[in-house]
Design a protein around this motif. Sequence first.
Motif, PDB file in Angstrom:
ATOM      1  N   GLY A  67       0.849  -1.102   0.141  1.00 40.26           N
ATOM      2  CA  GLY A  67      -0.209  -0.188   0.112  1.00 40.26           C
ATOM      3  C   GLY A  67       0.823   1.227   0.135  1.00 40.26           C
ATOM      4  N   ASN A  68       0.353   2.258   0.619  1.00 43.80           N
ATOM      5  CA  ASN A  68       1.179   3.495   0.917  1.00 43.80           C
ATOM      6  C   ASN A  68       1.952   3.606   2.190  1.00 43.80           C
ATOM      7  OD1 ASN A  68       2.226   6.164   1.034  1.00 43.80           O
ATOM      8  ND2 ASN A  68       0.634   7.035   0.124  1.00 43.80           N
ATOM      9  N   TRP A  69       3.051   2.918   2.033  1.00 44.97           N
ATOM     10  CA  TRP A  69       3.918   2.784   3.242  1.00 44.97           C
ATOM     11  C   TRP A  69       4.152   4.035   3.705  1.00 44.97           C
ATOM     12  CZ3 TRP A  69       4.951   1.090  -1.620  1.00 44.97           C
ATOM     13  CH2 TRP A  69       5.963   1.654  -2.385  1.00 44.97           C
ATOM     14  N   GLU A  70       4.390   4.997   3.097  1.00 44.53           N
ATOM     15  CA  GLU A  70       4.897   6.438   3.556  1.00 44.53           C
ATOM     16  C   GLU A  70       3.869   6.959   4.456  1.00 44.53           C
ATOM     17  OE1 GLU A  70       7.692   8.031   3.318  1.00 44.53           O
ATOM     18  OE2 GLU A  70       8.681   6.966   2.257  1.00 44.53           O
ATOM     19  N   TRP A  71       2.788   6.768   4.044  1.00 35.48           N
ATOM     20  CA  TRP A  71       1.358   7.109   4.760  1.00 35.48           C
ATOM     21  C   TRP A  71       1.191   6.273   6.077  1.00 35.48           C
ATOM     22  CZ3 TRP A  71      -3.510   9.788   2.131  1.00 35.48           C
ATOM     23  CH2 TRP A  71      -2.975  11.048   1.680  1.00 35.48           C
ATOM     24  N   LEU A  72       1.455   4.928   5.902  1.00 36.17           N
ATOM     25  CA  LEU A  72       1.657   4.152   7.095  1.00 36.17           C
ATOM     26  C   LEU A  72       2.415   4.920   8.093  1.00 36.17           C
ATOM     27  CD1 LEU A  72       1.452   1.549   8.939  1.00 36.17           C
ATOM     28  CD2 LEU A  72       3.455   0.736   7.731  1.00 36.17           C
ATOM     29  N   GLY A  73       3.676   5.370   7.902  1.00 40.72           N
ATOM     30  CA  GLY A  73       4.480   5.954   8.881  1.00 40.72           C
ATOM     31  C   GLY A  73       3.774   7.258   9.278  1.00 40.72           C
ATOM     32  N   ALA A  74       3.212   8.114   8.454  1.00 38.19           N
ATOM     33  CA  ALA A  74       2.633   9.174   8.825  1.00 38.19           C
ATOM     34  C   ALA A  74       1.403   9.152   9.446  1.00 38.19           C
ATOM     35  CB  ALA A  74       2.283  10.043   7.365  1.00 38.19           C
ATOM     36  N   GLY A  75       0.617   8.017   9.449  1.00 39.82           N
ATOM     37  CA  GLY A  75      -0.590   7.874  10.273  1.00 39.82           C
ATOM     38  C   GLY A  75      -0.168   7.447  11.702  1.00 39.82           C
ATOM     39  N   LEU A  76       0.828   6.626  11.727  1.00 38.42           N
ATOM     40  CA  LEU A  76       1.313   6.293  13.139  1.00 38.42           C
ATOM     41  C   LEU A  76       2.024   7.394  13.911  1.00 38.42           C
ATOM     42  CD1 LEU A  76       3.379   2.838  12.206  1.00 38.42           C
ATOM     43  CD2 LEU A  76       1.093   2.780  13.580  1.00 38.42           C
ATOM     44  N   ALA A  77       2.852   8.467  13.397  1.00 36.71           N
ATOM     45  CA  ALA A  77       3.370   9.264  13.878  1.00 36.71           C
ATOM     46  C   ALA A  77       2.469  10.502  14.126  1.00 36.71           C
ATOM     47  CB  ALA A  77       4.455  10.005  13.062  1.00 36.71           C
ATOM     48  N   LEU A  78       1.509  10.709  13.463  1.00 33.51           N
ATOM     49  CA  LEU A  78       0.264  11.824  13.500  1.00 33.51           C
ATOM     50  C   LEU A  78      -0.682  11.394  14.733  1.00 33.51           C
ATOM     51  CD1 LEU A  78      -0.186  12.797   9.960  1.00 33.51           C
ATOM     52  CD2 LEU A  78       0.636  14.479  11.643  1.00 33.51           C
ATOM     53  N   THR A  79      -0.656  10.096  15.191  1.00 31.79           N
ATOM     54  CA  THR A  79      -1.286   9.614  16.057  1.00 31.79           C
ATOM     55  C   THR A  79      -0.813  10.206  17.458  1.00 31.79           C
ATOM     56  OG1 THR A  79      -2.116   7.560  14.877  1.00 31.79           O
ATOM     57  CG2 THR A  79      -2.324   7.514  17.328  1.00 31.79           C
ATOM     58  N   GLY A  80       0.552  10.215  17.326  1.00 31.63           N
ATOM     59  CA  GLY A  80       0.991  10.706  18.753  1.00 31.63           C
ATOM     60  C   GLY A  80       2.251   9.792  19.117  1.00 31.63           C
ATOM     61  N   TRP A  81       2.140   8.648  18.394  1.00 33.64           N
ATOM     62  CA  TRP A  81       3.322   7.481  19.006  1.00 33.64           C
ATOM     63  C   TRP A  81       4.582   8.167  18.623  1.00 33.64           C
ATOM     64  CZ3 TRP A  81      -0.472   3.930  16.452  1.00 33.64           C
ATOM     65  CH2 TRP A  81      -1.593   3.511  17.347  1.00 33.64           C
ATOM     66  N   PRO A  82       5.763   7.780  19.326  1.00 32.82           N
ATOM     67  CA  PRO A  82       6.927   8.218  18.994  1.00 32.82           C
ATOM     68  C   PRO A  82       7.893   7.220  17.696  1.00 32.82           C
ATOM     69  CG  PRO A  82       7.086   6.840  20.863  1.00 32.82           C
ATOM     70  CD  PRO A  82       5.657   6.913  20.632  1.00 32.82           C
ATOM     71  N   ILE A  83       7.509   7.518  16.626  1.00 35.14           N
ATOM     72  CA  ILE A  83       7.767   6.752  15.472  1.00 35.14           C
ATOM     73  C   ILE A  83       9.236   7.120  14.926  1.00 35.14           C
ATOM     74  CG2 ILE A  83       7.263   5.754  13.120  1.00 35.14           C
ATOM     75  CD1 ILE A  83       5.212   4.987  15.649  1.00 35.14           C
TER      76      ILE A  83
END
Length: 321
Positions: A121-137
């Motif tokens: 899928g869109n692995w870049e938006w995977l990282g974005a979604g995890l980080a924007l949730t507030g997790w320390p990615i």
Amino acid sequence: MASNWQYHMFKSMSRLISSLPYSWVLLIGKCLGRLYYHVAGRQRKRALQQICEGMSLTVAEGEQIIKSLFTKIGQTFLEIMYTPVLTPQNFERYITLENRHYMDEALAQGHGVVILTAHVGNWEWLGAGLALTGWPITSVIKRQPNDQHTRLLNEYREMVGMEIFARGTTELVAAAKAMKKGKALGFLADQDAGRSGIFVEFFGKTASTPPGPAVFAKRFKAPVVPCFAVRKKEGGHRLLIYEPMYYQDTGNEAEDIKNFTIRMTNMLEDVIRTYPDEWLWFQKRWTTQPENPAVDSLQAMTATVAAGKADNRREGGGRLD
């Protein structure tokens, strides 16, 4: 100068794309993907051959999936250019998280988290979604052939709150320190790892597989949380978070690392089989083959463990485990 020109060209393109409605981005991306399918002959043929062999499909079945894959690649490309639109306040319009409690529980253990993912899928938006949730990615990335492409991607990754480390550099020491602080470290574990990889079976063929996720899980006693982004029919993405996996320490370090790598590789394969038109089937995934499978795998694991111990000593630590 030419490479700087490329950066500014893509940055200008990104500004234009970011001014469009998301529905237009998806429509234009679909058209670009269909065009790419027709002009990228080598990638198309390699993808078709590898999916037919790996999933025992007919040519007609394989072509249908690969056509869908290329369409989605076009959309992913434009979505990456659309990344500046994403904010902590609005990202859930585009990205829906599922089973977020798995990540919360894994981070709460305090050992850091290894995020297992792939070019799905869109692995870049995977990282974005995890980080924007507030997790320390944080993430270990492979540099693009063009440094200016890497520059833009890293700029957008940092924009959404990710911390980036380059694979194969001294920045891996910083990645280890991030794990010690309890952060989550992402690995794209579906690329050919060359002679430094562990040779395990992937879609019925031997593949050199990155040992990093297993080594970091062992070293920090960290849970491994598989995460993937898959596209929704109506637009946007489902961010799938799976139950954590744990390294099993029997005292045989080389075998334990290999066995855990096999478990994680099987997990990736299961996800790809479930969403076959989301994975980059034209990757040169099986390029590196062992001259002597038993010897090469053992040497690779031994070198990996030794490198981890050396990094630990440079940080002033003691044992790897």
